[in-house]
Design an enzyme around this catalytic site. Structure first.
Site, PDB file in Angstrom:
ATOM      1  N   ASN A 166      -0.973   4.495  11.873  1.00  0.00           N
ATOM      2  CA  ASN A 166      -0.210   4.967  13.036  1.00  0.00           C
ATOM      3  C   ASN A 166      -0.753   6.283  13.572  1.00  0.00           C
ATOM      4  O   ASN A 166      -0.897   6.480  14.789  1.00  0.00           O
ATOM      5  CB  ASN A 166       1.262   5.128  12.673  1.00  0.00           C
ATOM      6  CG  ASN A 166       2.037   3.829  12.752  1.00  0.00           C
ATOM      7  OD1 ASN A 166       1.637   2.901  13.455  1.00  0.00           O
ATOM      8  ND2 ASN A 166       3.136   3.748  12.021  1.00  0.00           N
ATOM      9  N   GLU A 196       7.101  -0.698   6.897  1.00  0.00           N
ATOM     10  CA  GLU A 196       5.912  -1.459   6.508  1.00  0.00           C
ATOM     11  C   GLU A 196       6.145  -2.230   5.217  1.00  0.00           C
ATOM     12  O   GLU A 196       5.201  -2.622   4.536  1.00  0.00           O
ATOM     13  CB  GLU A 196       4.714  -0.521   6.355  1.00  0.00           C
ATOM     14  CG  GLU A 196       4.778   0.446   5.193  1.00  0.00           C
ATOM     15  CD  GLU A 196       5.481   1.752   5.526  1.00  0.00           C
ATOM     16  OE1 GLU A 196       5.282   2.722   4.797  1.00  0.00           O
ATOM     17  OE2 GLU A 196       6.246   1.786   6.528  1.00  0.00           O
ATOM     18  N   ASP A 200       1.600  -1.725  14.934  1.00  0.00           N
ATOM     19  CA  ASP A 200       2.349  -2.961  15.176  1.00  0.00           C
ATOM     20  C   ASP A 200       1.466  -4.182  14.963  1.00  0.00           C
ATOM     21  O   ASP A 200       1.910  -5.197  14.421  1.00  0.00           O
ATOM     22  CB  ASP A 200       2.920  -2.959  16.591  1.00  0.00           C
ATOM     23  CG  ASP A 200       4.028  -1.933  16.772  1.00  0.00           C
ATOM     24  OD1 ASP A 200       4.540  -1.428  15.749  1.00  0.00           O
ATOM     25  OD2 ASP A 200       4.380  -1.629  17.927  1.00  0.00           O
ATOM     26  N   ASP A 215       4.253  -3.628   0.083  1.00  0.00           N
ATOM     27  CA  ASP A 215       4.157  -2.416   0.911  1.00  0.00           C
ATOM     28  C   ASP A 215       2.716  -2.259   1.388  1.00  0.00           C
ATOM     29  O   ASP A 215       1.768  -2.386   0.609  1.00  0.00           O
ATOM     30  CB  ASP A 215       4.574  -1.188   0.095  1.00  0.00           C
ATOM     31  CG  ASP A 215       4.679   0.048   0.967  1.00  0.00           C
ATOM     32  OD1 ASP A 215       5.738   0.231   1.586  1.00  0.00           O
ATOM     33  OD2 ASP A 215       3.697   0.812   1.021  1.00  0.00           O
TER      34      ASP A 215
END
Length: 467
Positions: A351, A386, A360, A343
């Site tokens: 973000n 993620e 991204d 993770d």
């Protein structure tokens, strides 16, 4: 271009000397590569190889035009001339330029796009041969060498036009630059075919003002394409990773495939002898090409179903199936199966602070480093958001923990470049290994270890107790 076309047509109706008459044509011919170079220098497209090849092709074409003017002025020449060989060289350079554009715009589309273009090309070539070249070459009194030379031009133009069709049938920017290039190549094919028809039918060389005017317009359109500011985005790589099967594309292919039996039916209605071997061969080749295209579409859809579009890793669905298969194999053979759940730490902050494109980019870089650092024979997938998973068969606890630590260090050791800004990215890893494993239990153990790694401060790997 407009002024020169008007002058060429106007001079053709008067008694003006040959060199004066042809001067406007030569001005456009020599000016086209200059226009291409000016447009390339002014607009500075990111990738200039295609435009430089296009300029080189037009330079060679202009040289060939000059040689042709000299031959026409001196008279008494028989095709093929040295100018014809130079023209043929210009076609090779032009094809190379279009191929560069194709490969830049749609990398990975070479085979499927090539098959589509080849189907259309065989259909068009069949029409040109049956209704243009075969009747003319069989009836004309022109010497064989001259027939072959004049017939070669529409064939070469058809080859270039095939590549242009391939360019259009791909994805990418569809602005004025694309349509100007396509219009130029289509017009060149039409005028060269008209030139061959007149030359072979009359049995002599052709000197018509309207042919020169069409050639000039074709060259002018090519120069206009290079001068358009859209060349900055023309060969931008397409985001579409796989060729589609849109109704328009399938419609074009259907018309092309039906052309051969359609021609055969028309010839039968006219009472004209039908070249059965030719049409049968064309039908067979196009049938095989369509089968290959359908196989490619099915394979592409299968790959799309198991490939994550953002990272290029496997999907969760593929991983789940691979995990079940590997667990059954391990139960029979008695070897261990290792699993990592990874993770990205504090991904929401990336973000929120830098935008989703930055997020991204981080995910793509994490995927790249996972693929580079994992063992051969494993399965790497994006599990969701993620979160990533790595399946490591034939792995014991010590090996799995060493792999997890190596991946964690590779993530933390080098920041990720996001739009020129370096971001420090770390991951938390939960690891589990089992002999005679159950897929659900193995996932549960790795997930519990991941939560423990997060609770312990993140940027660490924790191995679950072995089952």
């Amino acid at each position: 271009m407009v002024v020169c076309v008007a002058l060429r047509v106007g001079f053709g109706t008067t008694g003006t000397s040959y060199l004066v008459t042809v001067a406007p044509y030569m001005l456009v011919s020599a000016g086209t590569p200059v226009a291409v170079l000016i447009g390339t220098h002014r607009h500075r497209p990111p990738h200039r190889a295609g435009w430089f090849l296009l300029a080189a092709a037009q330079v060679v074409y202009a040289v060939a035009d000059g040689m042709t003017v000299r031959d026409d002025w001196l008279g008494d020449f028989l095709e093929p001339t040295p100018a014809d060989l130079v023209y043929f060289a210009s076609y090779l350079l032009l094809c190379a330029a279009v191929v560069v554009f194709i490969r830049r715009r749609t990398p990975g589309w070479d085979l499927p796009g090539g098959i589509d273009a080849l189907v259309v090309a065989i259909s068009a070539g069949l029409l040109v041969w049956i209704y243009v070249l075969q009747p003319l070459t069989s009836d004309s009194a022109l010497p064989l060498n001259a027939k072959l030379t004049q017939s070669a031009y529409p064939v070469l133009d058809l080859m270039v036009l095939i590549l242009a069709i391939r360019l259009v049938m791909g994805t990418g920017n569809r602005g004025p630059v694309l349509w100007l290039i396509l219009s130029s190549l289509t017009l060149m094919f039409a005028v060269d075919t008209a030139y061959a028809v007149e030359g072979i039918a009359d049995g002599s060389s052709v000197d018509e003002a309207y042919l020169d005017a069409m050639w000039m317009i074709s060259l002018g359109l090519l120069g206009m394409a290079a001068l358009h500011p859209g060349i900055r985005r023309f060969d931008k790589r397409s985001d579409t990773a796989l060729p589609d099967a849109s109704p328009g594309r399938l419609g074009v292919l259907a018309i092309a495939v039906l052309m051969a039996p359609g021609v055969q039916f028309i010839q039968w209605l006219r009472g004209t002898p039908v070249s059965v071997p030719l049409i049968s061969a064309a039908c067979a080749v196009m049938f095989l090409l369509v089968l290959a295209r359908m196989y490619g579409l099915v394979a592409a859809q299968r790959r799309a179903a198991v490939t994550d579009g953002l990272t290029g890793l496997h999907t969760r669905r593929h991983f789940t199936q691979a995990l079940a298969v590997e667990c059954r194999r391990a139960a029979r053979a008695g070897h261990g199966v290792g699993l990592l759940i990874i993770d990205v730490d504090h991904f929401k902050k990336v973000n929120d602070g830098y935008g989703h494109p930055a997020g991204d980019q981080v995910l793509r870089e994490v995927a790249r480093r996972l693929a580079a650092g994992s063992r051969a024979g494993g399965v790497i997938a994006r599990y969701g958001g993620e979160e990533f998973v790595v399946l490591a068969p034939h792995t014991g606890p010590g090996e799995l923990y060493a792999l997890a630590e190596r991946l964690r260090e590779e993530m933390a050791g080098l920041p990720v470049d996001v739009g020129g800004e370096l971001l420090s990215v770390t991951v938390s890893i939960g690891a589990a290994v089992a002999v005679d494993p159950d897929p659900e239990a193995l996932l549960h153990d790795a997930d519990e270890a991941l939560y423990a790694a997060k609770a312990a401060g993140r940027n660490r790997a924790i191995l679950s107790a072995a089952r």
